[in-house]
Scaffold this motif. Sequence first.
Motif, PDB file in Angstrom:
ATOM      1  N   ARG A 101      97.095  45.941   8.549  1.00  0.00           N
ATOM      2  CA  ARG A 101      96.640  46.869   9.762  1.00  0.00           C
ATOM      3  C   ARG A 101      95.407  47.658   9.302  1.00  0.00           C
ATOM      4  N   ILE A 102      94.320  47.898   9.776  1.00  0.00           N
ATOM      5  CA  ILE A 102      93.299  48.741   9.349  1.00  0.00           C
ATOM      6  C   ILE A 102      92.577  49.482  10.726  1.00  0.00           C
ATOM      7  N   GLU A 103      92.139  50.595  10.298  1.00  0.00           N
ATOM      8  CA  GLU A 103      91.311  51.236  11.200  1.00  0.00           C
ATOM      9  C   GLU A 103      89.941  51.055  10.996  1.00  0.00           C
ATOM     10  N   VAL A 104      89.085  50.843  11.956  1.00  0.00           N
ATOM     11  CA  VAL A 104      87.554  50.488  11.548  1.00  0.00           C
ATOM     12  C   VAL A 104      86.758  51.485  12.866  1.00  0.00           C
ATOM     13  N   ARG A 105      85.925  52.126  12.077  1.00  0.00           N
ATOM     14  CA  ARG A 105      84.622  52.753  12.651  1.00  0.00           C
ATOM     15  C   ARG A 105      83.310  52.197  12.663  1.00  0.00           C
ATOM     16  N   THR A 106      82.757  51.729  13.610  1.00  0.00           N
ATOM     17  CA  THR A 106      81.285  51.220  13.602  1.00  0.00           C
ATOM     18  C   THR A 106      80.103  52.294  13.867  1.00  0.00           C
ATOM     19  N   PHE A 107      78.986  52.013  13.402  1.00  0.00           N
ATOM     20  CA  PHE A 107      77.706  52.626  13.752  1.00  0.00           C
ATOM     21  C   PHE A 107      77.581  52.272  15.196  1.00  0.00           C
ATOM     22  N   GLN A 108      77.396  51.333  15.587  1.00  0.00           N
ATOM     23  CA  GLN A 108      76.945  50.830  16.957  1.00  0.00           C
ATOM     24  C   GLN A 108      78.265  50.185  17.548  1.00  0.00           C
ATOM     25  N   GLN A 109      78.484  50.326  19.076  1.00  0.00           N
ATOM     26  CA  GLN A 109      79.553  50.034  19.759  1.00  0.00           C
ATOM     27  C   GLN A 109      79.357  48.481  19.673  1.00  0.00           C
ATOM     28  N   VAL A 110      80.710  47.971  19.571  1.00  0.00           N
ATOM     29  CA  VAL A 110      81.109  46.447  19.627  1.00  0.00           C
ATOM     30  C   VAL A 110      81.980  46.386  20.729  1.00  0.00           C
ATOM     31  N   LYS A 111      81.735  45.618  21.814  1.00  0.00           N
ATOM     32  CA  LYS A 111      82.603  45.488  22.891  1.00  0.00           C
ATOM     33  C   LYS A 111      83.077  46.761  23.535  1.00  0.00           C
ATOM     34  N   GLY A 112      81.838  47.679  23.546  1.00  0.00           N
ATOM     35  CA  GLY A 112      81.771  49.088  24.192  1.00  0.00           C
ATOM     36  C   GLY A 112      82.649  50.062  23.437  1.00  0.00           C
ATOM     37  N   LEU A 113      83.105  49.638  22.226  1.00  0.00           N
ATOM     38  CA  LEU A 113      83.887  50.574  21.364  1.00  0.00           C
ATOM     39  C   LEU A 113      83.211  50.903  20.028  1.00  0.00           C
ATOM     40  N   LYS A 114      83.594  52.048  19.299  1.00  0.00           N
ATOM     41  CA  LYS A 114      83.169  52.296  18.074  1.00  0.00           C
ATOM     42  C   LYS A 114      84.508  52.522  17.075  1.00  0.00           C
ATOM     43  N   ASP A 115      85.569  52.577  17.611  1.00  0.00           N
ATOM     44  CA  ASP A 115      86.725  52.735  16.797  1.00  0.00           C
ATOM     45  C   ASP A 115      87.912  51.709  17.324  1.00  0.00           C
ATOM     46  N   PHE A 116      88.459  51.239  16.248  1.00  0.00           N
ATOM     47  CA  PHE A 116      89.317  49.955  16.384  1.00  0.00           C
ATOM     48  C   PHE A 116      90.568  50.119  15.427  1.00  0.00           C
ATOM     49  N   GLU A 117      91.547  49.837  15.982  1.00  0.00           N
ATOM     50  CA  GLU A 117      92.695  49.721  15.084  1.00  0.00           C
ATOM     51  C   GLU A 117      93.414  48.319  15.203  1.00  0.00           C
ATOM     52  N   ALA A 118      93.328  47.542  14.318  1.00  0.00           N
ATOM     53  CA  ALA A 118      93.661  46.027  14.442  1.00  0.00           C
ATOM     54  C   ALA A 118      94.181  45.492  13.135  1.00  0.00           C
ATOM     55  N   VAL A 119      94.554  44.229  13.149  1.00  0.00           N
ATOM     56  CA  VAL A 119      95.144  43.325  11.964  1.00  0.00           C
ATOM     57  C   VAL A 119      93.528  42.779  11.482  1.00  0.00           C
ATOM     58  N   ALA A 141      79.880  42.952  12.284  1.00  0.00           N
ATOM     59  CA  ALA A 141      78.888  42.657  11.093  1.00  0.00           C
ATOM     60  C   ALA A 141      79.351  43.853  10.026  1.00  0.00           C
ATOM     61  N   ARG A 142      79.131  43.526   8.605  1.00  0.00           N
ATOM     62  CA  ARG A 142      79.381  44.499   7.600  1.00  0.00           C
ATOM     63  C   ARG A 142      78.522  45.711   7.614  1.00  0.00           C
ATOM     64  N   GLY A 143      77.129  45.363   7.897  1.00  0.00           N
ATOM     65  CA  GLY A 143      76.177  46.561   8.075  1.00  0.00           C
ATOM     66  C   GLY A 143      76.537  47.513   9.235  1.00  0.00           C
ATOM     67  N   ASN A 144      77.380  47.081  10.387  1.00  0.00           N
ATOM     68  CA  ASN A 144      77.680  47.797  11.344  1.00  0.00           C
ATOM     69  C   ASN A 144      78.829  48.625  11.133  1.00  0.00           C
ATOM     70  N   LEU A 145      79.440  48.645   9.833  1.00  0.00           N
ATOM     71  CA  LEU A 145      80.909  49.299   9.566  1.00  0.00           C
ATOM     72  C   LEU A 145      80.444  50.669   8.695  1.00  0.00           C
ATOM     73  N   ALA A 146      81.053  51.742   9.727  1.00  0.00           N
ATOM     74  CA  ALA A 146      80.855  53.090   9.212  1.00  0.00           C
ATOM     75  C   ALA A 146      81.941  53.227   8.304  1.00  0.00           C
ATOM     76  N   ARG A 147      83.176  52.959   8.531  1.00  0.00           N
ATOM     77  CA  ARG A 147      84.269  53.218   7.809  1.00  0.00           C
ATOM     78  C   ARG A 147      85.485  52.080   8.146  1.00  0.00           C
ATOM     79  N   VAL A 148      86.044  51.522   6.909  1.00  0.00           N
ATOM     80  CA  VAL A 148      87.096  50.936   7.272  1.00  0.00           C
ATOM     81  C   VAL A 148      88.282  51.433   6.234  1.00  0.00           C
ATOM     82  N   ARG A 149      89.547  51.460   6.850  1.00  0.00           N
ATOM     83  CA  ARG A 149      90.658  51.833   5.708  1.00  0.00           C
ATOM     84  C   ARG A 149      91.951  51.293   6.216  1.00  0.00           C
ATOM     85  N   LEU A 150      92.869  51.358   5.519  1.00  0.00           N
ATOM     86  CA  LEU A 150      94.228  50.735   5.888  1.00  0.00           C
ATOM     87  C   LEU A 150      94.797  51.833   6.606  1.00  0.00           C
ATOM     88  N   CYS A 151      95.645  51.476   7.792  1.00  0.00           N
ATOM     89  CA  CYS A 151      96.372  52.206   8.436  1.00  0.00           C
ATOM     90  C   CYS A 151      97.842  52.620   7.644  1.00  0.00           C
TER      91      CYS A 151
END
Length: 154
Positions: A101-119, A141-151
């Motif tokens: 399980r990870i937390e993802v923050r993107t620079f640009q929205q993906v499917k209307g969101l910039k923050d995800f918690e997912a597997v 896209a990796r270039g759109n990843l602002a921060r990714v970390r384990l939950c």
Amino acid sequence: MKVKDIEEKTTALILPILEKEGLSLWDVEYVKEGKDMYLRAYIDKEGGVTIDDCVNVSRALEEELDREDFISEAYILEVSSPGLTRQLKKTKDFERCVGKRIEVRTFQQVKGLKDFEAVLLDGNDEEIRIKTDDEEEISIARGNLARVRLCYVE
């Protein structure tokens, strides 16, 4: 010497130390914070890293760095665990965390969101694939990843 070269040379020096101690390398970074330069090594092992692990590796690495003497400016050496909510930056980080399980923050929205918690389903040099709680699979896209970390999961 370039930052990348310092990180690569430090990695080459620390790997034999870690192998001897039964540890693995998570990351090496050489960064400026304020007026100081920091050379950080993040180490890991099954069951977690102890303070003694960090001290032993720090002392051994310091000896090697002094012997090689390839960093011209003053720096602070830190050896630590990457922590429970460690950041995922490199392709190898994504590969070893598939299914977690990870937390993802993107620079640009993906499917209307910039923050995800997912597997994390997969990660390579171009993108990561995640599965959200509602079973939707999303590629980012990796270039759109602002921060990714384990939950942190209890």
